[in-house]
Write a protein that holds these residues in place. Structure first.
Motif, PDB file in Angstrom:
ATOM      1  N   ARG A 178      -0.072  17.730   7.622  1.00  0.00           N
ATOM      2  CA  ARG A 178      -0.070  18.093   6.205  1.00  0.00           C
ATOM      3  C   ARG A 178      -0.681  19.459   5.944  1.00  0.00           C
ATOM      4  N   ALA A 179      -1.498  19.964   6.857  1.00  0.00           N
ATOM      5  CA  ALA A 179      -2.010  21.332   6.745  1.00  0.00           C
ATOM      6  C   ALA A 179      -0.980  22.342   7.233  1.00  0.00           C
ATOM      7  N   LEU A 180      -0.186  21.942   8.219  1.00  0.00           N
ATOM      8  CA  LEU A 180       0.826  22.836   8.776  1.00  0.00           C
ATOM      9  C   LEU A 180       2.071  22.908   7.906  1.00  0.00           C
ATOM     10  N   PHE A 181       2.458  21.745   7.335  1.00  0.00           N
ATOM     11  CA  PHE A 181       3.670  21.684   6.510  1.00  0.00           C
ATOM     12  C   PHE A 181       3.333  21.130   5.124  1.00  0.00           C
ATOM     13  N   ASN A 182       4.211  21.415   4.189  1.00  0.00           N
ATOM     14  CA  ASN A 182       4.033  20.916   2.823  1.00  0.00           C
ATOM     15  C   ASN A 182       4.500  19.461   2.765  1.00  0.00           C
ATOM     16  N   LEU A 183       3.528  18.551   2.781  1.00  0.00           N
ATOM     17  CA  LEU A 183       3.809  17.120   2.726  1.00  0.00           C
ATOM     18  C   LEU A 183       3.124  16.476   1.530  1.00  0.00           C
ATOM     19  N   GLU A 184       2.979  17.240   0.456  1.00  0.00           N
ATOM     20  CA  GLU A 184       2.259  16.714  -0.706  1.00  0.00           C
ATOM     21  C   GLU A 184       3.036  15.603  -1.400  1.00  0.00           C
ATOM     22  N   LEU A 185       4.349  15.726  -1.504  1.00  0.00           N
ATOM     23  CA  LEU A 185       5.151  14.652  -2.101  1.00  0.00           C
ATOM     24  C   LEU A 185       4.993  13.374  -1.279  1.00  0.00           C
ATOM     25  N   GLU A 186       5.065  13.506   0.043  1.00  0.00           N
ATOM     26  CA  GLU A 186       4.940  12.351   0.916  1.00  0.00           C
ATOM     27  C   GLU A 186       3.539  11.736   0.817  1.00  0.00           C
ATOM     28  N   ASN A 187       2.536  12.575   0.682  1.00  0.00           N
ATOM     29  CA  ASN A 187       1.174  12.058   0.572  1.00  0.00           C
ATOM     30  C   ASN A 187       0.971  11.287  -0.736  1.00  0.00           C
ATOM     31  N   ARG A 188       1.580  11.774  -1.810  1.00  0.00           N
ATOM     32  CA  ARG A 188       1.498  11.026  -3.078  1.00  0.00           C
ATOM     33  C   ARG A 188       2.195   9.680  -2.953  1.00  0.00           C
ATOM     34  N   LEU A 189       3.321   9.659  -2.257  1.00  0.00           N
ATOM     35  CA  LEU A 189       4.025   8.399  -2.031  1.00  0.00           C
ATOM     36  C   LEU A 189       3.144   7.429  -1.245  1.00  0.00           C
ATOM     37  N   PHE A 190       2.473   7.935  -0.238  1.00  0.00           N
ATOM     38  CA  PHE A 190       1.565   7.118   0.560  1.00  0.00           C
ATOM     39  C   PHE A 190       0.452   6.527  -0.308  1.00  0.00           C
ATOM     40  N   ASN A 191      -0.144   7.380  -1.145  1.00  0.00           N
ATOM     41  CA  ASN A 191      -1.256   6.929  -1.987  1.00  0.00           C
ATOM     42  C   ASN A 191      -0.814   5.955  -3.069  1.00  0.00           C
ATOM     43  N   ASP A 192       0.392   6.182  -3.615  1.00  0.00           N
ATOM     44  CA  ASP A 192       0.854   5.368  -4.744  1.00  0.00           C
ATOM     45  C   ASP A 192       1.522   4.066  -4.312  1.00  0.00           C
ATOM     46  N   GLU A 193       2.265   4.105  -3.192  1.00  0.00           N
ATOM     47  CA  GLU A 193       3.087   2.955  -2.827  1.00  0.00           C
ATOM     48  C   GLU A 193       2.747   2.346  -1.473  1.00  0.00           C
ATOM     49  N   GLY A 194       1.907   3.003  -0.690  1.00  0.00           N
ATOM     50  CA  GLY A 194       1.426   2.406   0.533  1.00  0.00           C
ATOM     51  C   GLY A 194       2.124   2.864   1.805  1.00  0.00           C
ATOM     52  N   VAL A 195       1.655   2.301   2.916  1.00  0.00           N
ATOM     53  CA  VAL A 195       2.083   2.738   4.238  1.00  0.00           C
ATOM     54  C   VAL A 195       3.564   2.492   4.472  1.00  0.00           C
ATOM     55  N   GLN A 196       4.075   1.307   4.082  1.00  0.00           N
ATOM     56  CA  GLN A 196       5.463   0.985   4.396  1.00  0.00           C
ATOM     57  C   GLN A 196       6.422   1.907   3.665  1.00  0.00           C
ATOM     58  N   ALA A 197       6.168   2.156   2.396  1.00  0.00           N
ATOM     59  CA  ALA A 197       7.036   3.070   1.635  1.00  0.00           C
ATOM     60  C   ALA A 197       7.008   4.464   2.238  1.00  0.00           C
ATOM     61  N   TYR A 198       5.825   4.897   2.641  1.00  0.00           N
ATOM     62  CA  TYR A 198       5.692   6.210   3.277  1.00  0.00           C
ATOM     63  C   TYR A 198       6.467   6.250   4.589  1.00  0.00           C
ATOM     64  N   SER A 199       6.324   5.224   5.416  1.00  0.00           N
ATOM     65  CA  SER A 199       7.003   5.188   6.708  1.00  0.00           C
ATOM     66  C   SER A 199       8.521   5.181   6.540  1.00  0.00           C
ATOM     67  N   ASP A 200       9.008   4.388   5.581  1.00  0.00           N
ATOM     68  CA  ASP A 200      10.454   4.333   5.342  1.00  0.00           C
ATOM     69  C   ASP A 200      10.978   5.696   4.895  1.00  0.00           C
ATOM     70  N   TYR A 201      10.230   6.351   4.031  1.00  0.00           N
ATOM     71  CA  TYR A 201      10.652   7.675   3.537  1.00  0.00           C
ATOM     72  C   TYR A 201      10.692   8.678   4.689  1.00  0.00           C
ATOM     73  N   GLN A 202       9.665   8.681   5.534  1.00  0.00           N
ATOM     74  CA  GLN A 202       9.630   9.635   6.639  1.00  0.00           C
ATOM     75  C   GLN A 202      10.798   9.410   7.597  1.00  0.00           C
ATOM     76  N   ARG A 203      11.154   8.183   7.829  1.00  0.00           N
ATOM     77  CA  ARG A 203      12.294   7.891   8.703  1.00  0.00           C
ATOM     78  C   ARG A 203      13.593   8.390   8.087  1.00  0.00           C
ATOM     79  N   ARG A 204      13.766   8.124   6.801  1.00  0.00           N
ATOM     80  CA  ARG A 204      15.017   8.530   6.137  1.00  0.00           C
ATOM     81  C   ARG A 204      15.167  10.050   6.115  1.00  0.00           C
TER      82      ARG A 204
END
Length: 324
Positions: free
Chosen positions: A16-42
């Protein structure tokens, strides 16, 4: 023969320091690990935009082209991601043609224990707890702020700027200023002007950068270092004597006497600025990449690096799971 990192500048960095992953980090904080993992895979084959540390990392990696057959810098991605979700970061590394081949994906467990294993000289992250744990463990570390909206990195020269007290130097003098006031601070520095200050959390990093500079002829180093400090005359004298005692030459120094630092840093063209004061970092981050050094003081322990005694600090702060 095993690959040796001891003679190289090693940068540990979160994805997250190397790349802009702020949207993904908000998803992680708001919806949890599984939602974040599914998004990263897609989205794992979609390019990631550069994050705050990207210009610095890219410039440092270019140093490996400077001396044939000699690598001066290694960068290791050290992330709380799982190996599965971390694949997106490595896809982005390949897309941006960054010469990074090493990573540690800890699957949510604390990062700090692995920094010593990889001989990390500097750890950069967006997570405050990971950075604090790194500093507590004796590794120079900074919590990066958002990248400036408009920023053009300097050409082929790498420019890094440091605050002095509680970053390069110990917080002793800054503590006197905060607890006893300006007059006491000035008198303390006047009395001790010829006495070198103790090393701060970034002293080891400064010496590593100085070692890189030594590989190049005087005046032709691709690395340029500045100190940008609120000190002014006569308190500047002790800074100069300390650097002499460390046998380190700084390319530029700015003794601002309380003036804002941001425009000076912009004029310097910093790839990164490190400071322990939130107000300085917040203002600077609007113009240049900047990171907060969460140094709180404490008993300095010693470690020998390159023949010099440098600080580590006591361990002991817990972390939490985060996305990057």
């Amino acid at each position: 023969m095993a690959y040796d990192l001891t003679d190289k500048l090693v940068i540990g960095i979160s994805s997250r320091a190397l790349f802009n992953l702020e949207l993904e980090n908000r998803l992680f904080n708001d919806e949890g690990v599984q939602a974040y993992s599914d998004y990263q895979r897609r989205h794992e084959d979609e390019p990631l935009l550069p994050g705050t540390a990207f210009p610095l990392v890219r410039a440092l990696l270019e140093l490996n082209r400077s001396i044939p057959g000699r690598r001066l810098v290694e960068v290791v991605v050290i992330s709380r991601n799982s190996p599965d979700t971390g694949l997106r970061a490595f896809n982005a590394i390949e897309a941006h043609q960054l010469d990074i081949t090493r990573a540690a994906f800890t699957g949510g467990t604390p990062i700090a224990p692995y920094l010593q294993a990889f001989k990390v000289d500097l750890f950069l992250s967006r997570d405050a707890d990971d950075v604090q744990a790194a500093v507590d463990g004796g590794v120079a570390a900074a919590q990066l702020y958002d990248a400036p909206a408009i920023y053009e990195p300097p050409g082929k020269q790498i420019r890094i700027a440091f605050d002095g007290d509680a970053v390069l130097f110990s917080p002793e003098s800054e503590h006197i200023f905060k607890t006893e006031g300006l007059d006491a601070f000035v008198e303390h520095e006047r009395r001790n002007r010829h006495q070198a200050m103790a090393e701060g959390p970034f002293a080891k990093l400064l010496l590593r950068l100085a070692e890189i500079q030594d590989h190049f002829p005087a005046g032709r180093s691709p690395v340029r270092i500045a100190i940008v400090t609120a000190r002014n005359s006569p308190a500047h004298t002790r800074v100069i004597h300390t650097l002499r005692a460390w046998n380190v030459s700084i390319d530029e120094a700015f003794f601002l006497g309380g003036l804002p630092k941001d425009l000076v840093l912009q004029a310097f063209g910093a790839h990164m600025f490190f400071d322990d004061q939130e107000s300085h970092v917040e203002r600077a981050a609007g113009l240049v990449p900047a990171g907060l050094v969460p140094y709180k003081g404490g008993q300095l322990l010693s470690t020998d690096v390159g023949g010099k005694t440098l600080p580590t600090q006591p361990t002991g702060r817990a972390n939490h799971i985060e996305s990057a």
